[in-house]
Design a protein around this motif. Sequence first.
Motif, PDB file in Angstrom:
ATOM      1  N   VAL A  56       0.815  -1.212   0.000  1.00 33.67           N
ATOM      2  CA  VAL A  56       0.000   0.000   0.000  1.00 33.67           C
ATOM      3  C   VAL A  56       0.850   1.265   0.000  1.00 33.67           C
ATOM      4  O   VAL A  56       0.347   2.350  -0.325  1.00 33.67           O
ATOM      5  CB  VAL A  56      -0.972   0.005   1.208  1.00 33.67           C
ATOM      6  CG1 VAL A  56      -1.917  -1.185   1.136  1.00 33.67           C
ATOM      7  CG2 VAL A  56      -0.215   0.028   2.529  1.00 33.67           C
ATOM      8  N   GLU A  57       2.134   1.168   0.372  1.00 34.81           N
ATOM      9  CA  GLU A  57       3.007   2.341   0.361  1.00 34.81           C
ATOM     10  C   GLU A  57       3.536   2.603  -1.045  1.00 34.81           C
ATOM     11  O   GLU A  57       3.497   3.732  -1.542  1.00 34.81           O
ATOM     12  CB  GLU A  57       4.167   2.132   1.339  1.00 34.81           C
ATOM     13  CG  GLU A  57       3.729   1.899   2.781  1.00 34.81           C
ATOM     14  CD  GLU A  57       2.903   3.044   3.337  1.00 34.81           C
ATOM     15  OE1 GLU A  57       3.150   4.209   2.951  1.00 34.81           O
ATOM     16  OE2 GLU A  57       2.004   2.782   4.157  1.00 34.81           O
ATOM     17  N   LYS A  58       4.026   1.546  -1.700  1.00 35.16           N
ATOM     18  CA  LYS A  58       4.542   1.694  -3.064  1.00 35.16           C
ATOM     19  C   LYS A  58       3.436   1.610  -4.113  1.00 35.16           C
ATOM     20  O   LYS A  58       3.684   1.865  -5.290  1.00 35.16           O
ATOM     21  CB  LYS A  58       5.582   0.620  -3.343  1.00 35.16           C
ATOM     22  CG  LYS A  58       6.826   0.717  -2.473  1.00 35.16           C
ATOM     23  CD  LYS A  58       7.822  -0.387  -2.819  1.00 35.16           C
ATOM     24  CE  LYS A  58       9.072  -0.285  -1.960  1.00 35.16           C
ATOM     25  NZ  LYS A  58      10.043  -1.369  -2.277  1.00 35.16           N
ATOM     26  N   LEU A 104      -4.715  -7.615   2.788  1.00 31.92           N
ATOM     27  CA  LEU A 104      -4.903  -6.185   2.536  1.00 31.92           C
ATOM     28  C   LEU A 104      -5.086  -5.427   3.844  1.00 31.92           C
ATOM     29  O   LEU A 104      -4.497  -4.353   4.042  1.00 31.92           O
ATOM     30  CB  LEU A 104      -6.115  -5.980   1.623  1.00 31.92           C
ATOM     31  CG  LEU A 104      -6.581  -4.526   1.444  1.00 31.92           C
ATOM     32  CD1 LEU A 104      -5.479  -3.670   0.822  1.00 31.92           C
ATOM     33  CD2 LEU A 104      -7.849  -4.468   0.588  1.00 31.92           C
ATOM     34  N   ALA A 105      -5.900  -5.979   4.734  1.00 31.03           N
ATOM     35  CA  ALA A 105      -6.152  -5.316   6.015  1.00 31.03           C
ATOM     36  C   ALA A 105      -4.865  -5.171   6.816  1.00 31.03           C
ATOM     37  O   ALA A 105      -4.594  -4.113   7.405  1.00 31.03           O
ATOM     38  CB  ALA A 105      -7.195  -6.099   6.811  1.00 31.03           C
ATOM     39  N   ASP A 106      -4.038  -6.216   6.837  1.00 22.88           N
ATOM     40  CA  ASP A 106      -2.771  -6.154   7.564  1.00 22.88           C
ATOM     41  C   ASP A 106      -1.849  -5.097   6.963  1.00 22.88           C
ATOM     42  O   ASP A 106      -1.186  -4.341   7.691  1.00 22.88           O
ATOM     43  CB  ASP A 106      -2.082  -7.518   7.537  1.00 22.88           C
ATOM     44  CG  ASP A 106      -2.810  -8.558   8.382  1.00 22.88           C
ATOM     45  OD1 ASP A 106      -3.632  -8.154   9.235  1.00 22.88           O
ATOM     46  OD2 ASP A 106      -2.582  -9.762   8.167  1.00 22.88           O
ATOM     47  N   ALA A 107      -1.821  -5.037   5.634  1.00 19.73           N
ATOM     48  CA  ALA A 107      -0.934  -4.072   4.973  1.00 19.73           C
ATOM     49  C   ALA A 107      -1.401  -2.636   5.183  1.00 19.73           C
ATOM     50  O   ALA A 107      -0.578  -1.715   5.297  1.00 19.73           O
ATOM     51  CB  ALA A 107      -0.862  -4.388   3.477  1.00 19.73           C
ATOM     52  N   ALA A 108      -2.728  -2.436   5.256  1.00 17.79           N
ATOM     53  CA  ALA A 108      -3.275  -1.084   5.361  1.00 17.79           C
ATOM     54  C   ALA A 108      -3.613  -0.680   6.790  1.00 17.79           C
ATOM     55  O   ALA A 108      -4.072   0.445   7.022  1.00 17.79           O
ATOM     56  CB  ALA A 108      -4.528  -0.977   4.495  1.00 17.79           C
ATOM     57  N   GLY A 109      -3.415  -1.590   7.748  1.00 18.68           N
ATOM     58  CA  GLY A 109      -3.747  -1.274   9.133  1.00 18.68           C
ATOM     59  C   GLY A 109      -5.243  -1.226   9.384  1.00 18.68           C
ATOM     60  O   GLY A 109      -5.703  -0.516  10.291  1.00 18.68           O
TER      61      GLY A 109
END
Length: 460
Positions: free
Chosen positions: A83-85, A277-282
Motif C-alpha cells: 500500500v506504500e509503493k 490487505l487489512a494487515d498491509a493497510a492497518g
Amino acid sequence: MQRHRVVVIGAGFGGLFAIKALKKADVDITLINGTAYHLFQPLLYQVATGILSQGEIAPPIREVLKRQDNVDVRLGWASHIDVEKKIVSVEGPGVDYEVPYDTLIVAAGAAQSYFGHDQFADHAPGMKNIDDALELRARIFGAFEIADLQTDPEAIDRWLTFVVVGAGPTGTEMAGQIAELAHRNLPGQYKHIDPRKARIILVDALPAVLNTFGDHLSTRALRQLHLLGVEVELNTRVVGVDATGIEVETERGHERIPSMTKVWAAGVSAPPLARKLADAAGAKVDRAGRVFVEPDLTVPGHPEIFVLGDMMNLDDEHGQLLPGVAQVAIQGGKYAAGTIKNRLAGKPAGKPFKYFDKGSLATISRFSAVASIWKLRLDGFPAWLIWVAVHLFYLVGFKNRVTAVMHWAISFLGRGRSERVATVQQAFARRAIHEYGDPFERAREEAAASDEASRLSEQH
C-alpha cells in the motif's frame, strides 16, 4: 503524460460493473483475475445438476470486454498488496509479476467457509466456482451409475442418499434440483435401481429454510421441499464429514447419515487476500475476514483503495450489515467508478454509498420459487417467472441468454438434462491436486531440475 492507473482485482459482479462504468473515463485499467472467465455464480447449481453448461454462465472476460480499449486483462492471483509503493504482486500460471496502481479496486469475491473444518471440503465440495460445479456434477450423476452396479442393499442406499448442508438459497435450490433429477428426470433409465427411492436430505443449524426471506416465504419453501420429497433437518449441526457419511448433532442427539454424495452450501468467508490487505493497510476485519470500510467503500486511511462486495463489512442506514449478494457488488462497483471519475474531474466527494435493495429470489423447483421484493411476497409460478426474467437480464451475452432459455425448456418443460457429461478427472481432480501439489509450481521445479541436469551434462 501517463494516464491514471486503475487496477481491479476480481472479475465478478463488482469488478466487472466497475470496469464497464469506467469505459469512457480517462484511465488505464488492469484487471487481475484467477480465471479467464466471468462467473455468474447464482446459476452454478444448474451446472452441477446438468441443466446448463459451464460456458453459459461463464463467458470469457476478454470477449465480454473486447470493445473496451482501456482495459488490460491479466491472468493471475493477487498475493500481496504494497500500500506504500502502490504495487500489487501477482502469482500467474508459472510466472510472477507486479502491477502498479494509482487507484485499486479489490473485489475478489468470497470463499467457501467450513467453519474451521476445511478437511470437510474433500468429501463435501462447495459451490463457489466452475471446478466445484463440475466435480459435483460428476459425483451426483456418478452416484446413480455406481448405485446401479451394487448388489448390497446398504451400498445402494448409501449411493442414493444425497446430503446438502445449508438451507439458504444455494442449498435449497441444489436440494430441489437433485430431487427433481431423482423423481422426475431419471426414472426409467436404470435397470437395477429406482432413482425415485433416492433420499435427498437438507441440513441446517438454523430453525428455518431461507431464513432471510421471512416466516411466510420460509414456510412456503419448506412445504414445497416436502412435496418434492426432500427431507429437511433443521436445528441440526454438522460435526463430521468423511467419505461414506456425515455426522450431525440434532435435537434427537448424535446421528450418522450414510451418504456418498455431500454438498456444502452452509457458509461463506472473505478470501485470504482480504486479511492480507487489512494487515498491509492497518485496517480491521470481522470474523468472516471481511474488511471494515468507510461509507465511501474505501479502506480507512487509504482513499485510493476500494473494497467491494463479499470482501467488505459495511452497515446500511439501519445498522444492518449489507448482505453478500450480487446487487451489493454491482451497485458498489458503479459507485466506486463514479467516485473515481469525480476525483479525476476535480469534483467534491459525493454522498456515502447507499444500497438499494431490489429484493431476493430463490427457486425451489421447476415453476416454483419465492420472491421477496420490497413489501411484495410471492411464491409459486409468479415468483418463478420473475426469477427467470431477472436471471436472464443479468446473464452476460445474448448467446448465453438464448441457449439458457433452450436448456431451461428442455429441463423444465420436458424431462431431459442436456448437460450430463461427467469425467473421472472432474470427479477426482481435487484429491489428485492435493496429493500432487500445485501443478504450476511442480512444472517450474521440474523445468529448473531439467535445466540444471542439462548444464551439468554439458560440463562433463
